[in-house]
Scaffold this motif. Sequence first.
Motif, mmCIF file in Angstrom:
data_model
loop_
_atom_site.group_PDB
_atom_site.id
_atom_site.type_symbol
_atom_site.label_atom_id
_atom_site.label_comp_id
_atom_site.label_asym_id
_atom_site.label_seq_id
_atom_site.Cartn_x
_atom_site.Cartn_y
_atom_site.Cartn_z
ATOM 1 N N ASP A 234 113.734 35.697 10.311
ATOM 2 C CA ASP A 234 113.658 34.354 9.728
ATOM 3 C C ASP A 234 113.086 33.402 10.768
ATOM 4 O O ASP A 234 113.698 33.158 11.810
ATOM 5 N N PHE A 235 111.895 32.864 10.482
ATOM 6 C CA PHE A 235 111.203 31.975 11.420
ATOM 7 C C PHE A 235 111.032 30.571 10.853
ATOM 8 O O PHE A 235 110.188 29.805 11.325
ATOM 9 N N GLN A 236 111.807 30.237 9.837
ATOM 10 C CA GLN A 236 111.644 28.962 9.155
ATOM 11 C C GLN A 236 111.790 27.778 10.114
ATOM 12 O O GLN A 236 111.012 26.823 10.061
ATOM 13 N N SER A 237 112.773 27.843 10.995
ATOM 14 C CA SER A 237 113.018 26.720 11.905
ATOM 15 C C SER A 237 111.872 26.538 12.886
ATOM 16 O O SER A 237 111.322 25.432 13.020
ATOM 17 N N GLN A 238 111.473 27.635 13.563
ATOM 18 C CA GLN A 238 110.378 27.530 14.536
ATOM 19 C C GLN A 238 109.064 27.146 13.858
ATOM 20 O O GLN A 238 108.303 26.321 14.365
ATOM 21 N N ALA A 239 108.802 27.757 12.698
ATOM 22 C CA ALA A 239 107.552 27.476 11.998
ATOM 23 C C ALA A 239 107.492 26.027 11.531
ATOM 24 O O ALA A 239 106.453 25.353 11.678
ATOM 25 N N THR A 240 108.592 25.514 11.000
ATOM 26 C CA THR A 240 108.622 24.124 10.531
ATOM 27 C C THR A 240 108.428 23.158 11.688
ATOM 28 O O THR A 240 107.667 22.176 11.581
ATOM 29 N N ASN A 241 109.094 23.418 12.797
ATOM 30 C CA ASN A 241 108.942 22.567 13.977
ATOM 31 C C ASN A 241 107.490 22.502 14.432
ATOM 32 O O ASN A 241 106.974 21.436 14.786
ATOM 33 N N ALA A 242 106.824 23.656 14.425
ATOM 34 C CA ALA A 242 105.428 23.696 14.855
ATOM 35 C C ALA A 242 104.506 22.999 13.868
ATOM 36 O O ALA A 242 103.632 22.208 14.250
ATOM 37 N N LEU A 243 104.691 23.266 12.587
ATOM 38 C CA LEU A 243 103.790 22.703 11.574
ATOM 39 C C LEU A 243 103.929 21.196 11.454
ATOM 40 O O LEU A 243 102.964 20.509 11.071
ATOM 41 N N ASN A 244 105.075 20.656 11.805
ATOM 42 C CA ASN A 244 105.252 19.195 11.806
ATOM 43 C C ASN A 244 104.327 18.513 12.809
ATOM 44 O O ASN A 244 104.024 17.315 12.673
ATOM 45 N N LEU A 245 103.849 19.268 13.792
ATOM 46 C CA LEU A 245 102.948 18.724 14.816
ATOM 47 C C LEU A 245 101.482 18.905 14.443
ATOM 48 O O LEU A 245 100.590 18.562 15.206
ATOM 49 N N LYS A 246 101.238 19.474 13.253
ATOM 50 C CA LYS A 246 99.894 19.615 12.670
ATOM 51 C C LYS A 246 98.896 20.315 13.615
ATOM 52 O O LYS A 246 97.837 19.769 13.962
ATOM 53 N N PRO A 247 99.187 21.542 14.023
ATOM 54 C CA PRO A 247 98.254 22.274 14.894
ATOM 55 C C PRO A 247 97.014 22.736 14.133
ATOM 56 O O PRO A 247 97.057 22.988 12.916
ATOM 57 N N ASP A 248 95.905 22.843 14.854
ATOM 58 C CA ASP A 248 94.667 23.383 14.291
ATOM 59 C C ASP A 248 94.592 24.897 14.466
ATOM 60 O O ASP A 248 93.822 25.573 13.777
ATOM 61 N N LEU A 249 95.360 25.402 15.419
ATOM 62 C CA LEU A 249 95.346 26.829 15.750
ATOM 63 C C LEU A 249 96.766 27.260 16.092
ATOM 64 O O LEU A 249 97.493 26.535 16.780
ATOM 65 N N ILE A 250 97.148 28.440 15.617
ATOM 66 C CA ILE A 250 98.433 29.027 15.986
ATOM 67 C C ILE A 250 98.169 30.357 16.672
ATOM 68 O O ILE A 250 97.368 31.178 16.193
ATOM 69 N N VAL A 251 98.832 30.580 17.803
ATOM 70 C CA VAL A 251 98.643 31.792 18.606
ATOM 71 C C VAL A 251 99.978 32.515 18.719
ATOM 72 O O VAL A 251 100.975 31.926 19.144
ATOM 73 N N ILE A 252 99.985 33.799 18.359
ATOM 74 C CA ILE A 252 101.226 34.570 18.284
ATOM 75 C C ILE A 252 101.165 35.782 19.210
ATOM 76 O O ILE A 252 100.216 36.573 19.150
ATOM 77 N N SER A 253 102.196 35.939 20.045
ATOM 78 C CA SER A 253 102.375 37.153 20.844
ATOM 79 C C SER A 253 103.698 37.787 20.450
ATOM 80 O O SER A 253 104.764 37.226 20.713
ATOM 81 N N GLY A 254 103.625 38.938 19.804
ATOM 82 C CA GLY A 254 104.825 39.642 19.360
ATOM 83 C C GLY A 254 104.455 41.040 18.942
ATOM 84 O O GLY A 254 103.369 41.537 19.266
ATOM 85 N N LEU A 255 105.355 41.696 18.217
ATOM 86 C CA LEU A 255 105.094 43.031 17.707
ATOM 87 C C LEU A 255 104.775 42.953 16.214
ATOM 88 O O LEU A 255 104.825 41.875 15.612
ATOM 89 N N ALA A 256 104.454 44.091 15.615
ATOM 90 C CA ALA A 256 103.952 44.083 14.249
ATOM 91 C C ALA A 256 104.966 43.559 13.242
ATOM 92 O O ALA A 256 104.630 42.757 12.369
ATOM 93 N N ALA A 257 106.227 43.980 13.348
ATOM 94 C CA ALA A 257 107.227 43.585 12.360
ATOM 95 C C ALA A 257 107.552 42.103 12.453
ATOM 96 O O ALA A 257 107.476 41.368 11.459
#
Length: 415
Positions: A234-257
Motif C-alpha cells: 500500500d503506497f497511498q500515503s507516499q504517492a499522495t504526498n508526492a503527487l500533491n507537489l505536482k512532479p513532472d517526473l517520478i523515479v522509482i528504485s525498487g523490486l518488481a513486486a
Amino acid sequence: MKQPTTLTTAIFATCAMLLTACGGGTNSSTNPGTNSTPNSATNTASTTSTSGSIPIGIAFAQTSNVALLGQEGVAGVKIAEKYFNDKGGVNGTPIKLVFQDTSGDEAGAINAFQSLINKDKVVGIVGPTLSQQAFSADPIAERAKVPVIGASNTAKGIPEIGDYVARVSAPVSTVAPLSIKAALKQNPNIKKVAVFFAQNDVYSKSETEIFQKTIKEQGLEIVTVQKYQTSDTDFQSQATNALNLKPDLIVISGLAADGGNLVRQLRELGYKGVIVAGNGLNTAKVFAVCQQACEGVIIAQAYNSEQPGEVNKEFRAAYLKQYQEEPPQFSGQAFAAVQVYVEALKALDKKSKISQVPLNQLRTELNKQLLTGKYNTPLGEIAFTPVGDVIQKEFYVAQIKIDKDSKKTKFVVLK
C-alpha cells in the motif's frame, strides 16, 4: 589483486557464520528441470561428477516476492546449459547445473551457497539474485575460494567483496543515468522530480543515489524523496504526498513486486507524467503486478533482445521457442554468466585436463582464467576489470509497451 573486503562486508560475513551455526536460514534446495543433484568427487580427487559432468552452481530466488526476477535467471541458465552441451560442453565433457533456491533473504542465499560449495562440490556459482543477498553470501564463497559470478547484482561494491567475486551485470552507476537523460529527451519541459526507493534493499539504495545525483546534474529539482519497504503493498500515503507537489517526473528504485504496485497506484491516483524505473522493474513479469499502468515506463537496460550478435540471435530464438516471448535482461545476463564459466573451463582444459585437477586447485585456476578472457555473449562483447567488474560497450533505454489484445509486454528500445 582486488581491493580488501570492506568492514561492512566483514560484518556481513560474520553474521553469515552465526546464522548458519544457529540454523537461522532455511534449507531451500531445489533442482528444477533435473532428476538428481550431481555427486561430485572430493576436493582432492576428480572435479567431474559421477555422471561425468562438470557441476556449476546456480543460486537464484525461486520462491518469495523475489522469484519474479530469479525465475528469469533460471530460464536463462537452463537455455545456456542445453546450448553449450549441444555444442560439446567443455571439450567433450558436459556441464551440469546444480540449483539451490536462495528465496528472497540473506539467510536463504547463505544456505544456498553453503550447500553448493560443501555438498554439491560445484566448480563455481552464478548468483545470488539480489545485491542485498550478495553482500551476505559472497563472503562465504570468498573464504572457500570458490568463484562467483553475479548475474543480477548491480549495487556499488559487489566486485570488491573479494578476489573470487565478479559480475556480468553492469553497475547502476553506468546504466541508471541513461534513463533520466532519455526521459528529458522525450519531455524537455521536465522540471520537478519525485523520487521513491526501497530503503531496506541495498541495490535500491545504491541506485537511488545515482538517480538523485543525475537528476541534480541535469538541473532538475527533487521535490520529495519517499521511502518504503520492499514488502509494502500500500503506497497511498507516499504517492499522495508526492503527487500533491505536482512532479513532472517520478523515479522509482525498487523490486518488481513493490515497484509494480507503486506504479499502478500512482496511475490510479491520476498521475499522467513520465515514470522512470530502475533495474528491479526490468522484467516483463512486472505486468502481472501493474497491468496496463506499466505502459510507458522508461527503463535503462544492459541487455535487449535486439542486440545483433550471433550468440544473442541463437539465444533469442531458443528463448522464443520455449517461452513464446522475448528474453528479458535477467535471462540474458544469466546465460552470459554460464557462458563465461564454460569458455574459461575450455581454456583451462586445453592447458591441462581439468578432470585430473583437484577441485580446490581448479576453483582457483578457474577464477584466474575467467577474469582474463573476452566473451561474445548475448550482452555483446564483455570482459572483466582486474577487480571483477564487467566491461561492456552496449546499453539501451527501453519503454514498456503493452499489446492490449494479447496482454504481452515488450520493452521497445528508444532510438
